[in-house]
Every structure is written in C-alpha cells, then in structure tokens.
Design a protein around this motif. Sequence first.
Motif, PDB file in Angstrom:
ATOM      1  N   UNK A 149      64.648 -35.016  -1.206  1.00  0.00           N
ATOM      2  CA  UNK A 149      63.669 -35.015  -0.174  1.00  0.00           C
ATOM      3  C   UNK A 149      63.470 -33.678   0.429  1.00  0.00           C
ATOM      4  N   UNK A 150      62.349 -33.041   0.177  1.00  0.00           N
ATOM      5  CA  UNK A 150      62.119 -31.643   0.588  1.00  0.00           C
ATOM      6  C   UNK A 150      61.956 -31.671   2.361  1.00  0.00           C
ATOM      7  N   UNK A 327      56.328 -33.344  -2.052  1.00  0.00           N
ATOM      8  CA  UNK A 327      57.565 -33.209  -2.752  1.00  0.00           C
ATOM      9  C   UNK A 327      57.539 -33.131  -4.235  1.00  0.00           C
ATOM     10  N   UNK A 328      56.285 -33.105  -4.676  1.00  0.00           N
ATOM     11  CA  UNK A 328      56.243 -32.963  -5.988  1.00  0.00           C
ATOM     12  C   UNK A 328      56.349 -34.321  -6.873  1.00  0.00           C
ATOM     13  N   UNK A 329      56.190 -35.397  -6.046  1.00  0.00           N
ATOM     14  CA  UNK A 329      56.412 -36.804  -6.832  1.00  0.00           C
ATOM     15  C   UNK A 329      55.197 -37.554  -7.076  1.00  0.00           C
ATOM     16  N   UNK A 330      55.241 -38.448  -8.106  1.00  0.00           N
ATOM     17  CA  UNK A 330      54.293 -39.358  -8.180  1.00  0.00           C
ATOM     18  C   UNK A 330      54.244 -40.485  -7.559  1.00  0.00           C
ATOM     19  N   UNK A 331      53.458 -40.606  -6.663  1.00  0.00           N
ATOM     20  CA  UNK A 331      53.272 -41.891  -5.619  1.00  0.00           C
ATOM     21  C   UNK A 331      52.318 -42.773  -6.056  1.00  0.00           C
ATOM     22  N   UNK A 332      52.505 -44.045  -5.862  1.00  0.00           N
ATOM     23  CA  UNK A 332      51.502 -45.036  -6.218  1.00  0.00           C
ATOM     24  C   UNK A 332      51.214 -45.908  -4.566  1.00  0.00           C
ATOM     25  N   UNK A 378      45.659 -35.534  -7.505  1.00  0.00           N
ATOM     26  CA  UNK A 378      46.743 -34.862  -8.510  1.00  0.00           C
ATOM     27  C   UNK A 378      46.499 -33.138  -7.665  1.00  0.00           C
ATOM     28  N   UNK A 379      47.515 -32.874  -6.927  1.00  0.00           N
ATOM     29  CA  UNK A 379      47.485 -31.599  -6.329  1.00  0.00           C
ATOM     30  C   UNK A 379      48.624 -30.546  -6.611  1.00  0.00           C
ATOM     31  N   UNK A 380      48.327 -29.092  -6.650  1.00  0.00           N
ATOM     32  CA  UNK A 380      49.174 -28.089  -7.119  1.00  0.00           C
ATOM     33  C   UNK A 380      49.790 -27.705  -5.738  1.00  0.00           C
ATOM     34  N   UNK A 387      51.945 -32.731  -7.602  1.00  0.00           N
ATOM     35  CA  UNK A 387      52.360 -33.925  -6.924  1.00  0.00           C
ATOM     36  C   UNK A 387      51.033 -34.979  -7.275  1.00  0.00           C
ATOM     37  N   UNK A 388      51.124 -36.134  -7.275  1.00  0.00           N
ATOM     38  CA  UNK A 388      50.170 -37.103  -7.232  1.00  0.00           C
ATOM     39  C   UNK A 388      50.145 -38.386  -6.201  1.00  0.00           C
ATOM     40  N   UNK A 389      49.256 -38.693  -5.840  1.00  0.00           N
ATOM     41  CA  UNK A 389      49.141 -39.749  -5.086  1.00  0.00           C
ATOM     42  C   UNK A 389      47.936 -40.732  -5.903  1.00  0.00           C
TER      43      UNK A 389
END
Lengths: 580, 433
Positions: A149-150, A327-332, A378-380, A387-389
């Motif tokens: 966790x960042x 935090x660079x995670x893929x979130x759904x 998708x963000x840089x 990371x994506x949401x």
Amino acid sequence: MNLTTGTITGINGNMITVETDGTIMQNEVAYIIKGKERLKSEIVRIGQGTAFLQVFESTKGLLIGDKVEFSGDMLSVQLGPGLLKQIYDGLQNPLPDLAKEFGFFLPRGVELKPLDEEKKWEFTPTVKVGDTLIRGMKLGQVPEGIFDHFVMLPFNFHGEFTVTEIADKGEYKITDTIAKLKDEKGTVHEVTMTFSWPVKIPIEAYREKHVPTDPLITQTRIIDTFYPVANGGTFCIPGPFGAGKTVLQHILSRYAQVDIVIVAACGERAGEVVELLREFPELEDPRTGKTLMERTIIICNTSSMPVAAREASVYTAVTLGEYYRQMGLNVLLLADSTSRWAQAMRELSGRLEEIPGEEAFPAYLESRIAEFYERAGLVELNNDGFGTLTIGGTVSPAGGNFEEPVTQATLKVVGAFLGLSRDRANARRFPSIDPLESWSKYKSFIKKRLVDDARDLLRRGNDVNQMMMVVGEEGTSNEDFQFYLKSEFLDSVYLQQNAFDEVDSGSGEERQKFVFNYVKKVLDTTFHLENKDKAREFFNHLRQQFIDWNYIPMDSPEFKSQEESISKIITEYSEDEKGL
Amino acid sequence: MRKVYNKISQISGNVITVNATGIQNEELAEITSQRGKSLAQVIKLDHEEVSLQVFAGSRGISINDEVRFLGHPMQVTFSDDMLGRIFDGAGIPRDKGPTLNENMIEVAGPSVNPSKRIIPDRMIRTNIPMIDIFNSLVVSQKLPIFSISGEPYNELLARIALQAEVDMIILGGIGLKYDEYMNFKMVLEEGGALSRSIFFMHTASDPIVEALMVPDLSLAVAEKFALKGRDVLVLLTDMTNFADALKEIAITMEQVPSNRGYPGDLYSQLAARYEKAVDFDEAGSITILAVTTMPGDDVTHPVPDNTGYITEGQFYLHHGYIDPFGSLSRLKQNVNSPKMSRKDHRAIMDGMIQLYAQFIETEEKRAMGFRMSDWDKKLLKYGGLFRSKMMDLSVNISLENALDLGWEILAECFTPEETRLRTELIKEFWPKK
C-alpha cells in the motif's frame, strides 16, 4: 473555527429546508442535532438565507426548529491503509462494527471511524530528506494483505514539496506523522498515512490518461472472446429483472483477473450483498492463494437503506477505486445498479421541484452518468508506472426497455455494452448476454477475423431460425439447416457457461484460445450428413462431447482424451476428409 | 405532550393541513369529526403548516374539527395474544375480540444491518412441484406472485399458507374483496392454521389510506416474532392496491409523477417493505409472498416492474399454471445444489425447462401448419406430459417423488442423449426398462 448553524423550517420526506445566515457551500455536509443523534446530510441547493439539504437518514421524528450544524467540508471519504476487506455503507461506516455495537438494526445518526486508528502498520520509507515530490507521489509503503500500500503525498497538495523529515522504517498508526514537507513558499506541512478526499471530485494526481488496450480477463467466454472489456475501460450490463445481472456481476467479481475489486451494491437487495460478504472470506483467489476478500471492498447501500446515501455510495466506491489505482494496481469497480442511483437523483430532483426531463429524471442525468464513467481509465502515475480503474455498471431499465433515459445515457459513454436478454434467460441460456445485440470497442485476445466469422455465423443461424418459423423445417435447405445447427452449437458449448460448475464457471485465456480453436474448426467444417434428422443427431452428439469437455479441468488427463475423441468425430464426418 | 388544534386550513383529497408547532415528522394525530374518530399521520412540514394524511379519508371533516397530536409515530401492539386475531389497517381489531394496547411497538423501523444477515439455505417445501423442483421457495425469500385478475392467486396463496413448513403466518390483505377475505379465513380455519395466523385486513370498502399501513403493520409484528426465533411467513395480497394508494397520496401532494402517475420513489417505498424479509443470525426469519396483479397483464407496468427488481424472483400465474419461463426463484441455488438436495435436482430443473422451451417453439410451428419432424413429435408428447403431470396446480407430491416423475417423463419421450443431461447423471437415474 466557528461553525455555521441553522434551524429546520421544512421537512418533506428526506429533504429538509434550513434557515441560516452563515457561510455555507454547495455539497457541504451538515448534521441535524437530535439529542445524541447526529443525522448526516448534504446541501443540495442554496437559496436566499435558506439551504436545502438531503438527509442521509430517516427524518422520522424531526421537528421544525431542530438545530443544524454545518461542517465546512464536502462529503468525503477517508483514505489510507486498512480499506481492503472492509464492508462499508454508502457513507463509509463499517457495517460489521455497527453490528457489533448496535445489533441487528442500523442505528440512526451514528458515525464510526472508517479505518482502525489503533492498528500499527509496518512503514518503509522510499524517499529521503531533500527529495522533491508532487501530489500522488510515493513517500513510502506499508504491506496491506497481499499488496504494497503506497503512502502518498495527499492529492490536495498542489505544487512542489521538499521532504524535510521522513519517518524511519518502523511501525506506525495511520494518524502518526510520517513526514514533514516544505512547500514552495517555505511553509512546512505534516503528513500522516491517511487523508480525506471529497467523493464527488475525481482524483487527478497522475501524469496522463491513456487509451485502455489490454484486455481484462473475466474468464467468461462470451465476454473475453466476443465482447471484451479492457483494463481501464468501461462497460455496462443492462437487463430486465430476472435476466441474471447480479449473478453475472458476482461471477465477474470472483473470476476477473484484476488486483482489486470494489463492489458497490447500490439500492439493490441486501441478500445479494450477504452472499458476497459471507462467501468471499471462504473462497480462495487462485492467483494469490489468499481469500477473495483480501482483494475486495464492499460498499453496501441496499434498497431499504436511506435513499440519499445511495447516491453517495456510488461516489464513495469510485473514489476508493481511484485511490488504489494511484498505487499502480488494476482495480475493477462493479456498480449494481446505476439505475437505483439515477432514481435517487430523480427522487431528490422531485422534492426540489425541478423541472423534470424524460420519465421525470432530472435534466442533468446524462452529464452525471458521463462524469461517473469518465473516472475510469488507464493512467500514467506521477511516480512512473501505470494504474487502471475499470468501471462496470449494471442498468435496470424500467420494463426491460433499453430506450429509457438511464440506459441511453450510459450507452453514450461506455466502451462495451453487454445487453442481457430475457428470452435467453427464460430459455436458461446463461450468461444471458445477447450475442447479437451486444458490442465492444475493445480488442479481444482472439483474432478479430475469427471472432467476426463466428459472429456472422450466429447471425446467419439466427436468420435461418427466423425463416424456419415462417417456412418450416421442410422449406429449409440442408445447407442452411447446418448453419442453424452450427450457431446453436456455438451457443450451447461456448457462449453458455455453467456458473455453478467449479470448472466451467471460470475459463482462463489459455483454455479459451484452445477450445475456441476447436469450436471454430467445427464451424468451418462442412459435415457429410444425409438429412436433417441425421444432422440434428450428429450435432446433439458433438454438443454433448463438448459440454462434457467443458466440465473437465484442463490439467487433467481426461481433458486430453476428450479432446481426442472430439477430434475423431469431427474428422469422421468431415466432407473434406472423405474427399467429397 | 398532547396538543389539540381545531383549525384545519386546507382539505385536499385525503390530506388535511393544520397550522401547528412542535410537531414531529411522521407523528400521529387523532381527528374527531361527526363521523367519529380517525387517525392521521404527518407527511410534510413547512414552517407551521402541517400536512396529514387521514386514515379514514377526509369525507365529512369540517374545518373546525378537533385535531389532537399524539406525540408518537404509528405503533402497533405485539404479543402472543395476537395469534388467531384479525385487525384492520389502523391496527384495531375487526373481529369481536378485546382491544389490545399493551406493549406497543413502532412500525416501519430501521433496516437490518446487512452484515447481520445470513445466507438462507433452508428450503420451504410446499409439495407443489412447480415450486419445489423448478423454483424452490427459501426461508427469508421475498417473492411476488405476478398474476391478473381472475387467476386463482389467492387460492394458491392459501394453499401455500397451509402446506408451507413455517411457525406462523401473517396475512396482510390490501383492498381485498370481502368474500376473498372470508375465504382465506375459512380455508385457514378448516386447515387448522388459524390459531397460528394473524390477519391485518383492509377490504376494498375500507378507507384507502389504511391500505398503506397494512404492510408496515404486518411486517413490524413479523419482525418481533422473528427476533424471538419464529419462522414467519408473511402473505400480502394485493400489493398493486398498495402502490395505487401511494399514487393517490402522491398526486394529492402535488408530487411530480414519474411513470404512469406513480411517484418517483415507488421503488424505494416497495423496497422498504419487501426488504424486511430476513433470516436473522441466531434468531428467526421472515419470508414474504405477495400477490401483484399486473394491470392489463403487462409486466412492464411500473408496479410489477419495480417489484421484480426488488424481490428475489417471481412466480407467474398464467391460465391456472405457474409459468415455468417467467417464474424464477433467485435463492433456489442455495437449496438445490447436490449438497443440499438430491444431486439430480438441478439437472432435472434445467433440462426439463430447456426441452419445454423447445416444445413451445414446436407448438407454434404446428399451429402454423408445418410438417412435424420426428423430433417435433417427441417434443409434443413431452410438452403434453409435462403440463398434465407437473404443471397442474392440483399435483401434490413431495420433491423426491417429483424428481423421479421427471426422469420417467423424460424416458418416456426421449433417448438419453437428446435430453442434454450429463452422462454421469443419466447413468445413475435414467429409468431402466
């Protein structure tokens, strides 16, 4: 600081009118003081010396003249380690803690801390004194379950900050100061592991937003192969009641190959959430070996809970999703159902006596829905990395009619449309995603040409079926009839999937590619079959073989032997093999 | 704190407006007019203007009638003495028994914390195969019976009430015809179930506002019994009348209607009632079966439509049959898995319905005069048997017998492969000749 106060002058359902002469702001949170109870509410309109507030709780027993305290803040959620595994109501009250304290029923006018402030976290700094940071950049990290966790520079820190102090590696509570930073003017700010963020404002602490391309593997064949969803994309699942929306959402929440799943149960049945919250702690996530709950947050505002909090719940969920994306995670994020959220807007709009739009929905319905889905992406990150949401919303159109305002507004802004059909559900063809009506703008992991061929065949089979309704089987050529049987075959062995079978319920990328190859072979082969009865018999047999195949784990020896027997049948009846 | 006012400033529909101070939202008041006393409930406050809906209706209320505020919201008595008794929509006995006003409890209380709910996994057997096999009723389920006027929905409801395995029954009648009410009473009396039943009865001739209270009263009492560990079955008939009463009040209050005149919060209003269905952790349960008549047999009408989104499935009653297509029990998965029920339960359920769907298509083709293939003939035979042996509402057999019957019907019409059932099940259950 002196808080603004006011008094109630009108009560109409969950909307109250408050007279005040202090400074107030749109969307500010206020509390109605009723003895020990503090009823949370939000300003939705401001008039001459009056504020209109939607109350997040039952207004039973309120009096004209009751006191109201304004908080000075917009409706916010608290961010920090410890959010995962939680079950919150729409306003981020932890439901299990409420149950511990108050028993079976939800109390009114109570707020509990969303995060455990006593728990200690193992903090490892990743910056040193003198480093320059901007918002969203990492100060350090703590392990939260299976993730790092960042701990980030809060998103409301605008400009550049220089680290003047940073905590050593060690255990800290979320409220402990872990860093001090100096802004451009030289003012020093203290930072802890937690901060709050207003839910209705998108988090934009990233470098750039990109076009989503990578497929999100849901392990549902009809989605991944035919109507894929991308990591960072958006999709909607409209369907009449009984078409299996919620079952599909549950399957997605369970099998989707992402890091974190946030389920927002918005105005739907409590029983459905219970399934999640009782089952997820038991189910193993095959990717991590831990339980599914470790990667899940449930936001739960069921249909009998106050309507105004229903609207908030969707925003709460998306804010938590954006936070973990940072935090660079893929979130759904799965929102079930966005129609209930729209209805909550409609109820409020009616009480505010706004001029109604179509079906009495407010005129701003479309823009609100667009704003919500636009929070996906998708963000840089400012720290490098991506990371994506991904946002998937179900829609519950009145009467199952997709022409209604909420479905139409949603279709304008999403990247994939997985329309559920009542006919398919009635015929027990699950998942009941309509293979002819649905569409997706994202790319599948199977070649587009092959998928298009299969889809054409479905369409053609459907045409033949329609025609047979008019001219009968005897009026249909053997060739056309085979098209029809092939499309039915594709439907039953590939598009349909048994959600209650351990093996068939989740079909990975490798398996899909492998099986699709065989299905495609059947579709492309012309079979030597004398008459229609023979043809039907042959396809019944082939279908049986494939369905049995679907129930066999891919790594078992029977998988191979079943494959061989299928291969044999195909070759045996293939016209090409017989040289005809 | 009992305040009395006798200046009514406005009467519109069943809503009256009084100028008063210190009045709580949703507080009750008693109005004394030349027609007698009636309860009324505060529904809106605006400065000193208090709007109340009058339970007995506003007919005959004069502008200087007495309005006495009671200082508390709607309440109802709760005790074991209620069993076997019949009350009206204001909670007042309509049988000749004594008035009960001990142990008053609040109606329409707070909702249950979802984290205190448990996944229901107990089937309520009804011995009706269309329910037990195809759409099992589960403890804590909320299920409407979608139907149209003229269908035997109240008979079905009464039969379920008699045969269902529950501790007690609460019947909420909303806008019921008088003879239907008497019929319920008679059936439950003859079946010996009246002593474990409580009636809240609003008949078509009673004032409309009382119709609004019936579900709340029934469910508040049910909730208390459930907390004491009882499994309670609540029967509500007919919820369309409830929705129509809501519409009437909303229009009177000049609310913007959303769809066919119904208020925008119809969904929330219905949900607040249906969501009272619950299986409490370490206590009893509430199961709700509610009749919803569909005006014009139209399932997209706002009332059945909103209901369908709230409830955990629905039974369609069509032409005297429980329709196997539209009907759905969303909780059946919890009770029909191989672990909880016989291992062929699910396979029979899905397999028979898929074949029945094909039969319907074939029947349409036949009606248009097409030649029937061998397969079509098999389907026609199957459809006929399925209707007469399974769907008929008079069939009264246990779940196990019904499953065996299913295999027999399949074997009589098809080869094993044509049924699409899994090979291992066929090996075990296919009747040997």
